[in-house]
Enzyme design. Structure first.
Site, PDB file in Angstrom:
ATOM      1  N   PRO A   1       2.706  13.121  13.388  1.00  0.00           N
ATOM      2  CA  PRO A   1       2.690  12.615  12.007  1.00  0.00           C
ATOM      3  C   PRO A   1       1.317  12.140  11.545  1.00  0.00           C
ATOM      4  CG  PRO A   1       3.896  11.114  13.455  1.00  0.00           C
ATOM      5  CD  PRO A   1       3.652  12.368  14.231  1.00  0.00           C
TER       6      PRO A   1
ATOM      7  N   SER B   1      -5.511   8.662   4.539  1.00  0.00           N
ATOM      8  CA  SER B   1      -5.041   7.301   4.763  1.00  0.00           C
ATOM      9  C   SER B   1      -3.950   7.040   3.742  1.00  0.00           C
ATOM     10  CB  SER B   1      -6.194   6.307   4.572  1.00  0.00           C
ATOM     11  OG  SER B   1      -5.703   4.983   4.390  1.00  0.00           O
ATOM     12  N   SER B   2      -3.030   6.149   4.078  1.00  0.00           N
ATOM     13  CA  SER B   2      -2.042   5.754   3.062  1.00  0.00           C
ATOM     14  C   SER B   2      -2.732   5.238   1.805  1.00  0.00           C
ATOM     15  CB  SER B   2      -1.117   4.661   3.609  1.00  0.00           C
ATOM     16  OG  SER B   2      -0.366   5.135   4.698  1.00  0.00           O
ATOM     17  N   ASN B   3      -3.925   4.655   2.002  1.00  0.00           N
ATOM     18  CA  ASN B   3      -4.636   4.040   0.887  1.00  0.00           C
ATOM     19  C   ASN B   3      -5.139   5.044  -0.146  1.00  0.00           C
ATOM     20  OD1 ASN B   3      -4.168   1.793   2.403  1.00  0.00           O
ATOM     21  ND2 ASN B   3      -6.303   1.350   2.866  1.00  0.00           N
TER      22      ASN B   3
ATOM     23  N   HIS C   1       9.951  -7.198 -46.208  1.00  0.00           N
ATOM     24  CA  HIS C   1      10.431  -8.545 -45.880  1.00  0.00           C
ATOM     25  C   HIS C   1      11.965  -8.609 -45.932  1.00  0.00           C
ATOM     26  CE1 HIS C   1       6.306 -10.148 -46.259  1.00  0.00           C
ATOM     27  NE2 HIS C   1       6.220  -9.297 -47.273  1.00  0.00           N
TER      28      HIS C   1
ATOM     29  N   SER D   1       0.816  -1.215   0.000  1.00  0.00           N
ATOM     30  CA  SER D   1       0.000   0.000   0.000  1.00  0.00           C
ATOM     31  C   SER D   1       0.850   1.265   0.000  1.00  0.00           C
ATOM     32  CB  SER D   1      -0.904   0.019   1.233  1.00  0.00           C
ATOM     33  OG  SER D   1      -0.096   0.005   2.409  1.00  0.00           O
ATOM     34  N   GLY D   2       2.153   1.093   0.242  1.00  0.00           N
ATOM     35  CA  GLY D   2       3.023   2.257   0.361  1.00  0.00           C
ATOM     36  C   GLY D   2       2.907   2.958   1.701  1.00  0.00           C
TER      37      GLY D   2
ATOM     38  N   ASP E   1      -1.900  12.678  13.468  1.00  0.00           N
ATOM     39  CA  ASP E   1      -2.996  13.583  13.812  1.00  0.00           C
ATOM     40  C   ASP E   1      -2.967  14.889  13.033  1.00  0.00           C
ATOM     41  OD1 ASP E   1      -3.782  11.689  15.646  1.00  0.00           O
ATOM     42  OD2 ASP E   1      -2.775  12.661  17.344  1.00  0.00           O
TER      43      ASP E   1
ATOM     44  N   SER F   1      35.115  -0.654 -31.524  1.00  0.00           N
ATOM     45  CA  SER F   1      35.619  -1.980 -31.188  1.00  0.00           C
ATOM     46  C   SER F   1      36.956  -1.869 -30.480  1.00  0.00           C
ATOM     47  CB  SER F   1      35.772  -2.823 -32.459  1.00  0.00           C
ATOM     48  OG  SER F   1      36.422  -4.047 -32.180  1.00  0.00           O
ATOM     49  N   SER F   2      37.175  -2.796 -29.550  1.00  0.00           N
ATOM     50  CA  SER F   2      38.462  -2.851 -28.847  1.00  0.00           C
ATOM     51  C   SER F   2      39.489  -3.669 -29.615  1.00  0.00           C
ATOM     52  CB  SER F   2      38.256  -3.456 -27.449  1.00  0.00           C
ATOM     53  OG  SER F   2      37.755  -4.784 -27.560  1.00  0.00           O
TER      54      SER F   2
END
Length: 462
Positions: free
Chosen positions: A130, A139-141, A188, A98-99, A132, A318-319
């Protein structure tokens, strides 16, 4: 100075680093979910801070939050929005579905910082709570899905659309510049009838136009916000006017026309808006793969490939093979587009996992969604700057291929019929003749007729 302080939540006491702004629930998440190290996206953190700022303002206007507390929360949120306190959001993606823990991380940081602003001591004698105060009427939801939508819209509007529009502009200018260059077409992976290089590039422009239109069409659902639904969508413990007012405040702060979702049950339990929008991102990934693949095929060579366009030489290829230049920008785009397609599978599964009143795959969905927008935006920008802008036509190679193509014989179909035209092409191919030589030897056309009827330029006219 002590290294730790005690913070309290509903379960009990937790030891928190003394210097941290976060509190007990954030610390519990850190202790319990040490998985992979992939943190919540910064764009989501920014969106959460915006939500909390808007909620504090609206709750004060509704007479539900003391003015001093509201001002302190708003100031603390503004600090986060300005990029301060970035290290205070350490939680990983792989946590509660829900995070909630990230919502509480924001609540705790803003509460502790707001308490300091009001003269309190970090983590002690809490002046701002935090739950109240910062989370009042929420809600987190409903908070987390609201932040998901805000972050998604801002990522699309601020980064992805501008990057795609810039690439589209470059490809459009190339289409115009190449409008008179007649080349052989390919279907093609085989030779086909001619078109202009400009027409070929116009197809890419049209793809991006449609992709941008699809993005625009996905935004209205993302502009609907869940905030005000609280736990299950009923709006329990929130003011009747809160949802409408907070959506309007978020719209004012963000500059985007967010509205409150008409049905909060859908907004909490499902993430169809993000599933649909990511379907557009998947489509854009397919578009970019098509463009990047065509560019690297057309630029293949330099001696033994198609080689009809030239791309910028950005770095040694290229190397071991000296002088080799590889289509690295195309390769990067194809890789990131494949990642976006993988993200789409994860988001589809996540979106299907809503059970009853809540989808609990929210962090997975937004993590992958924001990664996709970032990859597509960065990829389009990089491809545009380091490849598309520097594409030029190799007219010598284009003319060579055009002259050698057997498919120009298609222009004879209306005059001598399909079967005879096919016979000319086969004779030219097997006997290493030009089409004109084969046609004359078979006696189907005169030299003058061939020159009039087989005109590559006329064959490209729409």
């Amino acid at each position: 100075m002590d290294q730790y302080r005690e913070e309290h939540d509903a379960i009990g006491t937790v030891q928190v680093p003394a210097s941290a702004l976060w509190g007990a629930q954030t610390q519990r998440s850190l202790n319990n979910f040490n998985i992979s190290g992939e943190r919540m996206p910064s764009a989501l953190i920014h969106a959460l801070a915006l939500v909390k700022r808007a909620a504090a303002s609206v709750n004060h206007d509704l007479g539900l939050l003391d003015e001093n507390i509201a001002r302190a929360i708003i100031t603390a949120a503004d600090e986060v929005l300005a990029g301060e306190h970035a290290g205070e959001f350490p939680l990983v993606v792989w946590q509660t579905g829900s995070g909630t823990q990230t919502n509480m991380n924001m609540n705790e940081v803003l509460a502790n910082r707001a308490s300091e602003i009001l003269g309190g001591t970090r983590g002690k004698g809490r002046k701002v709570h935090p739950n109240d105060h910062v989370n009042k009427g929420q809600s987190s939801n409903d908070v987390f899905p609201t932040a998901m939508h805000i972050a998604a819209v801002e990522a699309i509007r601020n980064r992805l659309i501008p990057a795609l529009e810039a690439l589209r502009k470059t490809l459009s200018s190339k289409s115009a510049a190449f409008s008179d260059i007649v080349k052989i077409g390919r279907t093609h992976l085989q030779d086909a009838t001619p078109l202009t290089l400009g027409q070929e590039f116009s197809g890419y422009v049209s793809q991006l136009d449609h992709g941008l239109a699809h993005l625009e069409s996905a935004l209205p659902h993302l502009l609907e916000l869940a905030l005000g639904g609280t736990a299950v969508g009923t709006g329990l413990n929130t003011h009747p006017e809160f949802a409408r007012r907070v959506a309007a405040e978020i719209a004012r702060l963000s500059g985007y026309p967010f509205i409150t979702a008409a049905n909060k049950f859908e907004a909490l339990a499902a993430h169809d808006a993000l599933v649909h929008a990511h379907g557009v991102l998947k489509t854009l990934a397919a578009i970019l793969i098509k463009i990047a693949n065509d560019v690297r095929w057309l630029a293949s060579g330099p001696r033994c490939g198609i080689g009809e366009i030239l791309i910028p030489e950005n770095e040694p290829g290229s190397s071991i093979m000296p002088g080799k230049v590889n289509p690295t920008q195309s390769e990067a785009v194809v890789m990131l587009a494949c990642q976006v397609m993988g993200n789409d599978v994860a988001i589809n599964l996540g979106g299907a996992m809503g059970n009853f009143e809540l989808n609990t795959m929210k962090p997975l969905i937004i993590h992958n969604f924001l990664q996709s927008t970032r990859l597509l935006a960065d990829g389009a920008e990089s491809f545009n700057t380091h490849c598309a802008a520097g594409i030029t036509a190799n007219t010598v190679r284009i003319k060579q291929h055009l002259q050698e193509s057997l498919m120009l014989v298609t222009a004879l179909n209306p005059h001598i019929g399909y079967d005879k035209a096919a016979e000319i092409a086969k004779k030219a191919h097997h006997e290493m003749l030009t089409l004109k030589e084969a046609a004359i030897r078979l006696g189907y056309v005169t030299a003058e007729q061939f020159d009039v009827w087989v005109d590559p330029q006329k064959m490209t006219e729409v």
